[in-house]
Design a protein around this motif. Structure first.
Motif, PDB file in Angstrom:
ATOM      1  N   GLU A 787       0.840  -1.193   0.000  1.00  0.00           N
ATOM      2  CA  GLU A 787       0.000   0.000   0.000  1.00  0.00           C
ATOM      3  C   GLU A 787       0.873   1.240   0.000  1.00  0.00           C
ATOM      4  OE1 GLU A 787      -4.004   1.600   2.238  1.00  0.00           O
ATOM      5  OE2 GLU A 787      -2.588   0.393   3.401  1.00  0.00           O
ATOM      6  N   LEU A 788       0.490   2.217  -0.805  1.00  0.00           N
ATOM      7  CA  LEU A 788       1.163   3.513  -0.830  1.00  0.00           C
ATOM      8  C   LEU A 788       0.195   4.597  -0.353  1.00  0.00           C
ATOM      9  CD1 LEU A 788       3.098   3.409  -4.234  1.00  0.00           C
ATOM     10  CD2 LEU A 788       3.834   2.605  -1.991  1.00  0.00           C
ATOM     11  N   PRO A 789       0.742   5.587   0.377  1.00  0.00           N
ATOM     12  CA  PRO A 789       2.143   5.708   0.776  1.00  0.00           C
ATOM     13  C   PRO A 789       2.517   4.719   1.873  1.00  0.00           C
ATOM     14  CG  PRO A 789       0.855   7.460   1.777  1.00  0.00           C
ATOM     15  CD  PRO A 789      -0.079   6.740   0.846  1.00  0.00           C
ATOM     16  N   VAL A 790       3.822   4.391   1.905  1.00  0.00           N
ATOM     17  CA  VAL A 790       4.346   3.508   2.944  1.00  0.00           C
ATOM     18  C   VAL A 790       4.566   4.360   4.193  1.00  0.00           C
ATOM     19  CG1 VAL A 790       6.098   1.830   3.559  1.00  0.00           C
ATOM     20  CG2 VAL A 790       5.549   2.227   1.148  1.00  0.00           C
ATOM     21  N   LYS A 791       3.791   4.112   5.224  1.00  0.00           N
ATOM     22  CA  LYS A 791       3.875   4.937   6.427  1.00  0.00           C
ATOM     23  C   LYS A 791       4.869   4.333   7.419  1.00  0.00           C
ATOM     24  CE  LYS A 791      -0.913   6.338   5.818  1.00  0.00           C
ATOM     25  NZ  LYS A 791      -2.286   6.330   6.360  1.00  0.00           N
ATOM     26  N   PRO A 792       5.607   5.168   8.138  1.00  0.00           N
ATOM     27  CA  PRO A 792       6.509   4.636   9.167  1.00  0.00           C
ATOM     28  C   PRO A 792       5.798   3.699  10.134  1.00  0.00           C
ATOM     29  CG  PRO A 792       6.921   6.972   8.835  1.00  0.00           C
ATOM     30  CD  PRO A 792       5.707   6.638   8.026  1.00  0.00           C
ATOM     31  N   SER A 793       4.553   4.014  10.471  1.00  0.00           N
ATOM     32  CA  SER A 793       3.810   3.160  11.398  1.00  0.00           C
ATOM     33  C   SER A 793       3.608   1.759  10.824  1.00  0.00           C
ATOM     34  CB  SER A 793       2.463   3.790  11.749  1.00  0.00           C
ATOM     35  OG  SER A 793       1.677   3.987  10.579  1.00  0.00           O
ATOM     36  N   THR A 794       3.393   1.658   9.518  1.00  0.00           N
ATOM     37  CA  THR A 794       3.234   0.348   8.883  1.00  0.00           C
ATOM     38  C   THR A 794       4.521  -0.460   8.972  1.00  0.00           C
ATOM     39  OG1 THR A 794       1.601   1.269   7.345  1.00  0.00           O
ATOM     40  CG2 THR A 794       2.635  -0.819   6.728  1.00  0.00           C
ATOM     41  N   ILE A 795       5.639   0.197   8.741  1.00  0.00           N
ATOM     42  CA  ILE A 795       6.932  -0.486   8.831  1.00  0.00           C
ATOM     43  C   ILE A 795       7.155  -1.000  10.248  1.00  0.00           C
ATOM     44  CG2 ILE A 795       9.419  -0.128   8.717  1.00  0.00           C
ATOM     45  CD1 ILE A 795       8.898   1.842   6.406  1.00  0.00           C
ATOM     46  N   VAL A 796       6.915  -0.144  11.228  1.00  0.00           N
ATOM     47  CA  VAL A 796       7.144  -0.530  12.625  1.00  0.00           C
ATOM     48  C   VAL A 796       6.209  -1.670  13.024  1.00  0.00           C
ATOM     49  CG1 VAL A 796       7.024   0.253  15.019  1.00  0.00           C
ATOM     50  CG2 VAL A 796       8.053   1.728  13.269  1.00  0.00           C
ATOM     51  N   GLU A 797       4.946  -1.574  12.625  1.00  0.00           N
ATOM     52  CA  GLU A 797       3.992  -2.635  12.959  1.00  0.00           C
ATOM     53  C   GLU A 797       4.405  -3.964  12.338  1.00  0.00           C
ATOM     54  OE1 GLU A 797       0.319  -1.102  11.574  1.00  0.00           O
ATOM     55  OE2 GLU A 797       0.186   0.458  13.126  1.00  0.00           O
ATOM     56  N   THR A 798       4.903  -3.929  11.116  1.00  0.00           N
ATOM     57  CA  THR A 798       5.351  -5.162  10.464  1.00  0.00           C
ATOM     58  C   THR A 798       6.523  -5.782  11.221  1.00  0.00           C
ATOM     59  OG1 THR A 798       4.630  -4.347   8.297  1.00  0.00           O
ATOM     60  CG2 THR A 798       6.253  -6.131   8.318  1.00  0.00           C
ATOM     61  N   VAL A 799       7.468  -4.945  11.614  1.00  0.00           N
ATOM     62  CA  VAL A 799       8.631  -5.437  12.356  1.00  0.00           C
ATOM     63  C   VAL A 799       8.206  -6.022  13.690  1.00  0.00           C
ATOM     64  CG1 VAL A 799      10.774  -4.747  13.491  1.00  0.00           C
ATOM     65  CG2 VAL A 799      10.241  -3.889  11.197  1.00  0.00           C
ATOM     66  N   HIS A 800       7.351  -5.304  14.421  1.00  0.00           N
ATOM     67  CA  HIS A 800       6.907  -5.786  15.728  1.00  0.00           C
ATOM     68  C   HIS A 800       6.135  -7.090  15.608  1.00  0.00           C
ATOM     69  CE1 HIS A 800       7.208  -1.617  17.891  1.00  0.00           C
ATOM     70  NE2 HIS A 800       8.379  -2.111  17.537  1.00  0.00           N
ATOM     71  N   ALA A 801       5.292  -7.194  14.576  1.00  0.00           N
ATOM     72  CA  ALA A 801       4.524  -8.428  14.390  1.00  0.00           C
ATOM     73  C   ALA A 801       5.447  -9.606  14.104  1.00  0.00           C
ATOM     74  CB  ALA A 801       3.520  -8.244  13.254  1.00  0.00           C
TER      75      ALA A 801
END
Length: 808
Positions: A787-801
């Motif tokens: 999904e665009l835009p790639v939000k910092p929150s999405t990146i962090v959530e992916t890493v945490h998951a």
């Protein structure tokens, strides 16, 4: 191995790095923009925007607003309905739009009423005094929900919230997938963004003599579309004159931006006085009709075990907003390069264009083709990872071969020429990928840093044919086939050059630089010696204007055509004066000379003097003067088939690009940092590398915006959440990296000088390559940009998951 680059002719001016001839007046503040225009008796308009997404307009009470000193009039949708026709429209005829909402509003920000006053300040104050009674209707903001039975209808006369639905299939898609060794699938969402020029759209309309309405405007395509604005205003076409005004940027946002000049013209006709309406930034964000693509994809691609693509299957739902002014033209752009630079033959494309309570789509750099590029590259990256192939290798295996051009793709469009391996090799030669891949491993192991490497190869179609406007419809109302460009070249009695352009084109695509460069090449004069002017619509020859990376190609064709006519006349005059045969003469460095005997010659001023002042010295029957016009039609286009199994040739001048990026991603914050960025483009013969580099750089910067920052967001209730630049994040110089640019030149066999378009530049590639780099940086966490835009929150959530899953 890469194929050798095609040898091209050597030019004196074309292909040389030169400063733009437009820049001096702009740099000293003499651009003459629409807000600078002063007209005696000028009134100013301000707009009341709808605060609700969907509602019936019960009443508008202007009593208090009209009491305010300096207020001249208040105009509403009821006035529009009574005294004008709907605005121009290339979408379904059952979906009508006026410049002010009629009967109901369909999105937050839609114009409800206009106040006309002696100053903009007074008009804005009076807007606050308008009392509007709305009766709320259910808001529909999710395009999937909008298609369901029982959803509130935006346009009752249309009978559905689906503006368009059709499935196109080329080749044998079922066989392509049944025989594939690997099928990759993904669900993707390209979010809504838009071009944000420094200057918004604006117009000044002035009732003139003999019932002629003059409109000064900074939007596009006047000589091509002005009759449609006249029709909306219920004027004979010869009673409307559109005057071009310099534009402070467009990026698509002013492409046929018809609503602003139509409204200004209507207000001038209602008051009988000149009226200025210039969007403020809120208008431009909320009510501009130029929001870009907002698409939801279910897509899959088949591959052999060697990584060869067998087929593509796309199901796309496109959130068009409240109206469909351009129909589904953005998907025509996708069809123009449906297979990208790759040689597969089987494609299925199911499209649903859906109406929702949002501002409607318009044009933004790429016009939908950049979205399809992103989908293709996302699928290819996923397949490369699953097959264990390097990104560059899977692409190289699928490239269309150099010996296959001109190449007809599934769907009917033709690619004129290309050398895709050369572009890839050029990019690979500018960056040491093996170094970065080893550095990626070292930084991860020794410093805990995450860097990713992305690579993308995409197409950049250019020079649309008018058939693109309607080819996806079976029964178009107006199946036009002309999209020409015109130029008039005059040599005055002193031998000096004037160039007259016949459309509004005064912004960053450098039309004056292009036109003067071509004249310099044709006549051997200095480009800076040419004076460039622009025709109003009362005097203009056919002109389509910029858009779809077409203008450099088309303008060069028009100017060269007019130049060749003038050259023939100059040579005939010289032949008569020197008493030699015309075929024994040549034009070199602003002189007509005898071949092999250059001392026997006449200068352009000498020939011009004869042409204007000495009619008895001219060849018999020749008219005095030196002026020629030329209308250059599309160099290669064909009609679609009746059943649309073949959409025809409609975008054949095909550019290509490869971008490679190295970037660091912080898994704790989601922040990104660019370490290197290489961009190589093939736009055919380059007219001015400096200008082309500007297109690539500017387009890449805007591509970064769409990928990482920019979002025109609505909440579930239809409220607009991006009404300021604190919410809509345009990347600044701090976020945009330095781009290292390279060029490959594969001339087009269809255009003058072999030029291809390059106006959309880096935006065609940047979303794909940045998405790939983010995935690569955080691959161990299962990062996948969907999904665009790639939000910092999405990146962090992916890493945490991923961390939580691994700790189980």
């Amino acid at each position: 191995m890469s194929a050798p680059e095609i040898e091209k002719p050597q030019y004196k001016y074309i292909g040389s790095d030169r400063k733009r001839v437009e820049d001096p007046r702009l740099l000293v503040g003499r651009g003459g923009y629409i807000a600078d225009l002063k007209v005696p008796g000028l009134l100013h308009a301000a707009i009341l925007r709808s605060p609700v997404p969907h509602a019936t307009i019960r009443s508008i009470d202007a009593t208090e607003a009209l009491k305010l000193p300096g207020v001249v009039a208040v105009v509403t949708g009821e006035d529009c309905k009574a005294h004008m026709n709907p605005c121009m429209n290339f979408g379904p005829s059952s979906i009508l739009q006026f410049p002010l909402a009629v009967d109901k509003v369909r999105y937050v920000g839609e114009a409800v009423a206009a106040v006309i006053a002696e100053s903009r300040y007074i008009a804005e104050d009076a807007v606050e005094l308008l009392d509007v009674e709305f009766e709320d209707l259910p808001a529909v903001t999710n395009p999937v929900a909008a298609m369901k039975p029982g959803a509130a209808l935006l346009h009752e006369g249309h009978g559905s919230n689906i503006g368009y639905e059709r499935t196109f299939e080329f080749g044998d898609v079922a066989e392509a997938f049944s025989g594939a060794d690997l099928v990759v699938e993904d669900t993707l969402h390209w979010g809504r963004s838009a071009g944000m020029p420094m200057e918004t759209s604006g117009a000044v309309a002035r009732p003139g003599l003999n019932g002629v309405l003059e409109i000064f405007c900074n939007s596009l395509n006047f000589s091509y579309f002005s009759f449609l604005i006249a029709g909306a205003l219920k004027l004979p076409s010869n009673r409307l004159t559109m005057n071009p005004v310099p534009a402070g940027g467009s990026f698509g946002s002013k492409f046929t931006a018809h609503k602003v000049p139509t409204l200004a013209g209507f207000l001038a006709l209602r008051t009988g006085r000149p009226v200025s309406y210039v969007e403020d930034r809120l208008d431009h964000l909320m009510n501009s009709d130029h929001h870009a693509s907002d698409r939801y994809y279910d897509a899959k691609m088949g591959f052999t075990s060697e990584g060869i693509i067998t087929g593509l299957d796309v199901d796309v739902v496109d959130d068009y907003g409240a109206y469909m002014q351009f129909g589904v033209g953005t998907h025509g752009n996708a069809f123009s390069q449906i297979v990208g630079p790759y040689g597969f033959r089987n494609v299925k494309y199911h499209l649903r264009a859906v109406l929702t309570n949002k501002c409607q789509q318009g044009a933004y750099r790429g016009f939908g083709s950049e979205v399809h590029n992103w989908v293709l590259e996302r699928l290819i990256d996923k397949a490369a990872a699953e097959l264990g192939l390097k990104p560059e290798e899977i692409r190289r295996r699928n490239f269309i071969g150099n010996d296959q051009f001109p190449y007809k793709i599934p769907g009917g469009n033709v690619y004129d020429s290309g050398n895709y391996p050369a572009v890839l090799d050029k990019a690979l030669g500018m960056i040491d990928l093996e170094h970065w891949r080893s550095e990626q491993k070292r930084l991860r192991e020794e410093e805990g840093r995450y860097i990713g490497i992305g690579l993308a190869t995409t197409q950049e179609r250019s020079v649309f044919s008018a058939t693109e406007f309607w080819a996806l419809n079976d029964n178009p109302d107006f199946p036009l086939t002309s999209s020409p460009e015109s130029a008039t070249v005059t040599i005055d009695p002193a031998g000096q050059f004037q160039l007259l352009l016949h459309c509004q084109s005064m912004w960053g695509n450098s039309p004056e630089t292009v036109g003067t460069t071509v004249l310099a090449e044709e006549f051997g004069i200095e480009p800076e010696s040419v004076n460039v002017r622009y025709a109003d619509t009362a005097r203009a020859l056919p002109g389509t204007g910029p858009g779809g990376s077409r203008y450099t190609v088309m303008l060069a064709g028009a100017v060269r055509g007019a130049s060749r006519k003038l050259q023939r006349k100059l040579i005939d005059i010289a032949a008569h004066s020197l008493e030699v045969a015309p075929e024994d003469l040549e034009l070199v460095d602003a002189r007509v000379q005898v071949k092999g005997a250059p001392e026997k010659s006449l200068s352009l001023p000498e020939l011009a003097s004869t042409a204007y002042f000495f009619a008895l010295n001219l060849p018999p029957g020749m008219q005095s003067g030196l002026e020629e016009s030329y209308t250059y039609d599309h160099p290669y286009t064909t009609l679609p088939s009746a059943d649309r199994s073949d959409l025809g040739v409609f975008y054949p001048i095909m550019g290509h690009a490869c971008h490679i990026v190295v970037m660091e991603v912080d898994p704790d914050t989601g922040q990104t940092k660019f370490l290197d960025y290489v961009a190589v483009h093939d736009a055919g013969t380059m007219v001015n590398p400096k200008s082309l580099g500007g297109h690539v750089t500017g387009g890449a910067a805007q591509g970064l915006g769409s990928t990482l920052y920019e979002e025109l967001a609505y909440d579930d209730e239809g409220q607009f959440k991006s009404s300021t630049f604190m919410d809509y994040l345009v990347p600044t110089a701090n976020e945009v990296p330095p781009f290292r640019l390279g060029h490959v030149e594969t001339p087009s066999p269809f255009t003058e000088y072999g030029i291809k378009g390059g106006g959309e530049g880096g935006r065609m590639v940047t979303p794909s390559v940045v998405s790939a780099a983010i995935d690569d940086a955080l691959r161990e966490y299962g990062m996948r940009v969907r999904e665009l835009p790639v939000k910092p929150s999405t990146i962090v959530e992916t890493v945490h998951a991923a961390m939580a899953e691994s700790s189980k």
